[in-house]
Design an enzyme around this catalytic site. Structure first.
Site, short mmCIF file in Angstrom:
data_model
loop_
_atom_site.label_atom_id
_atom_site.label_comp_id
_atom_site.label_asym_id
_atom_site.label_seq_id
_atom_site.Cartn_x
_atom_site.Cartn_y
_atom_site.Cartn_z
N LYS A 37 26.79 87.04 67.24
CA LYS A 37 26.28 85.78 67.82
C LYS A 37 26.64 84.61 66.92
O LYS A 37 27.04 84.82 65.75
CB LYS A 37 24.76 85.89 68.01
CG LYS A 37 24.00 86.16 66.71
CD LYS A 37 22.55 86.53 67.00
CE LYS A 37 21.82 86.81 65.69
NZ LYS A 37 20.44 87.29 65.94
N ARG A 139 8.41 86.31 70.67
CA ARG A 139 9.59 85.46 70.70
C ARG A 139 10.26 85.77 72.03
O ARG A 139 9.91 85.17 73.03
CB ARG A 139 10.47 85.84 69.49
CG ARG A 139 11.38 84.76 69.03
CD ARG A 139 12.14 85.16 67.79
NE ARG A 139 13.02 86.30 68.00
CZ ARG A 139 14.05 86.59 67.21
NH1 ARG A 139 14.30 85.85 66.15
NH2 ARG A 139 14.81 87.63 67.46
N TYR A 262 24.28 57.71 47.95
CA TYR A 262 23.32 56.92 48.73
C TYR A 262 21.97 56.87 48.05
O TYR A 262 21.49 57.88 47.52
CB TYR A 262 23.11 57.57 50.11
CG TYR A 262 24.21 57.30 51.10
CD1 TYR A 262 24.45 56.01 51.57
CD2 TYR A 262 24.99 58.34 51.58
CE1 TYR A 262 25.45 55.76 52.50
CE2 TYR A 262 25.99 58.10 52.52
CZ TYR A 262 26.21 56.81 52.97
OH TYR A 262 27.20 56.59 53.89
N MET A 320 27.80 62.74 54.48
CA MET A 320 28.31 63.53 55.60
C MET A 320 29.60 64.26 55.23
O MET A 320 29.81 65.42 55.58
CB MET A 320 28.57 62.63 56.82
CG MET A 320 28.98 63.43 58.04
SD MET A 320 29.38 62.41 59.47
CE MET A 320 27.79 61.78 59.93
C1 LIG Z 1 20.36 88.37 64.95
C2 LIG Z 1 19.85 89.68 65.39
C3 LIG Z 1 20.19 90.86 64.69
C4 LIG Z 1 20.97 90.84 63.38
O1 LIG Z 1 20.12 90.41 62.34
P1 LIG Z 1 20.55 90.38 60.79
O2 LIG Z 1 19.29 90.09 60.08
O3 LIG Z 1 21.57 89.29 60.65
O4 LIG Z 1 21.13 91.72 60.47
C5 LIG Z 1 19.76 92.07 65.19
N1 LIG Z 1 19.01 92.12 66.33
C6 LIG Z 1 18.64 91.02 67.01
C7 LIG Z 1 17.79 91.16 68.24
C8 LIG Z 1 19.03 89.77 66.56
O5 LIG Z 1 18.63 88.67 67.22
#
Ligand SMILES: *Cc1c(COP(=O)(O)O)cnc(C)c1O
Length: 383
Positions: A37, A139, A262, A320
């Site tokens: 992801k 969640r 800044y 930036m």
């Molecule tokens: C992001 C995610 C993972 C991977 O998590 P890590 O801590 O990066 O290994 C696994 N399962 C779900 C449902 C996730 O959202």
């Protein structure tokens, strides 16, 4: 001293592959899924997935529908099509796109399950899906009352080929956390009621909690990309995958008590040399961690970058596009416009950078942004 014309992120897919197999060994030899992801945690979902595929990985997780669609078309020429799971699930109105691309939604409530079943009926064949139970994070996931509705009326799953029954650990990165033990127990009881497909619980950290957490499939993300799976390990068991370097743009001699950046939040203590380098908060170097803090909160953590393997401190606020660093400790000929500065890599480890930024390795990687030229070592498609 290394020279650079532009900011660069070097991604070592051979190290990624070694991390993948180390995690597989941890999980008793069963090949893990690859969590890709957020564009493969910022490193490029497509080259990462292509390499994992060539290592035998056949299941990938993305968060969004569009991530899944892009990955599916990028991997269209693979000999065997991998399973691509979409964590957001089957959101209303996305069923046709999911089904057409052969994506597997992680079904998160009875409404999604019902619509996915209707999509299967409309097509006249089963559709693959996964069941995600919420047992402790509030969640995403099927709440307990809806799990009861489903087990009381199994016909609600007709037409859905359940490939996976999963949940996510809330406190896996705190070894000994009671919540993990409790979540494992609740998941086992759910699994006794929903026996279809494979069972999956552990992310990277969960993989290191013990074999009872491995079940049929582990889902590592950050550990593939070099982040320590658990905090406080004396040795990070996985290898670093990404090195980020940017060029020096300008070097100036400055006297004592000269303001930098800044808001003039920093003034030089003595005469020194200041190098301005080509990175800023648009490149994932968070500004927040260098904001002046009220005295009672103490000094903000010192952040460092490295030149020729030697650490140099960051001065003042992050802009930036620019960061100022103190190079008074290095020889003049060691720091010139074009000299390579390491932000992340052998000297500035991912976990150290995360700690200095007040965050976790995952956020450091996903914040890198789009301005680095990405170079891949070991990309199977480019030989
Ligand atoms: C992001 C995610 C993972 C991977 O998590 P890590 O801590 O990066 O290994 C696994 N399962 C779900 C449902 C996730 O959202």
């Amino acid at each position: 001293m290394g020279q650079l014309t532009r900011p660069r992120a070097s991604i070592d897919l051979d190290a990624l592959a070694r991390n993948y197999h180390l995690l597989a060994d941890r999980a008793g030899g069963r090949l893990p899924a690859g969590v890709v992801k957020a564009d493969g945690y910022g490193l490029g979902a497509v080259p990462v997935a292509r390499r994992l595929l060539s290592e035998g990985c056949s299941q990938f997780f993305v968060a969004r529908l569009d991530e899944g669609l892009r990955l599916r078309s990028a991997l269209a020429t693979a000999v065997t099509a991998p399973e691509i799971y979409v964590l957001d699930g089957a959101q209303p109105g996305t069923e046709d796109e999911l089904a057409a691309a052969g994506l597997v939604p992680i079904l998160n409530d009875v409404g999604q399950i019902q619509r996915w079943q209707e999509a299967a009926m409309a097509r006249g064949h089963t559709l693959p899906g996964a069941l995600h139970f919420d047992t402790g994070m509030t969640r995403l996931g099927i709440p307990a009352v809806e799990a009861d509705i489903l087990s009381a009326d199994p016909a609600r799953l007709n037409g859905i080929a359940v490939e996976l029954v999963m949940r996510h650990l809330a406190s896996a990165d705190e070894p000994g956390a009671e919540q993990s033990v409790e979540q494992l127990g609740r998941f086992r009881r759910l699994r006794a009621r929903f026996r279809q497909g494979r069972a999956s619980l552990a992310n990277s950290a969960g993989t290191f909690l013990g074999p009872e957490y491995h079940l049929d499939l582990i889902r590592p993300g950050i550990a593939l990309y070099g982040g320590a799976p658990l905090p406080g390990l004396s040795i990070n068991p996985v290898e670093s995958v990404v090195t980020v370097e940017v060029p020096v743009l300008q070097v100036q001699d400055v006297g004592a008590d000269v303001p930098i950046g800044y808001g003039a939040t920093y003034r030089t203590e003595r005469a020194t040399r200041v190098a301005t380098i080509a990175a800023g908060y648009a490149d994932g170097y968070h500004r927040a961690a260098t904001l002046a803090k009220p005295a009672e909160l103490g000094e903000p953590p010192t952040r460092t970058v490295a030149i020729g393997g030697r650490s140099v401190p960051v001065l003042g606020r992050i802009s930036m596009d620019l960061i100022a660093v103190d190079v008074g400790g290095l020889r003049r000929d060691e720091v010139q416009p074009g000299t390579a500065v390491e932000l992340l890599g052998p000297t500035c480890s991912l976990d150290q950078v995360a700690a200095a930024n007040g965050t976790i390795a995952n956020e450091v990687l996903t914040s890198l942004g789009q301005r680095y030229q990405r170079r891949y070592q070991g990309d199977p498609s480019t030989g």
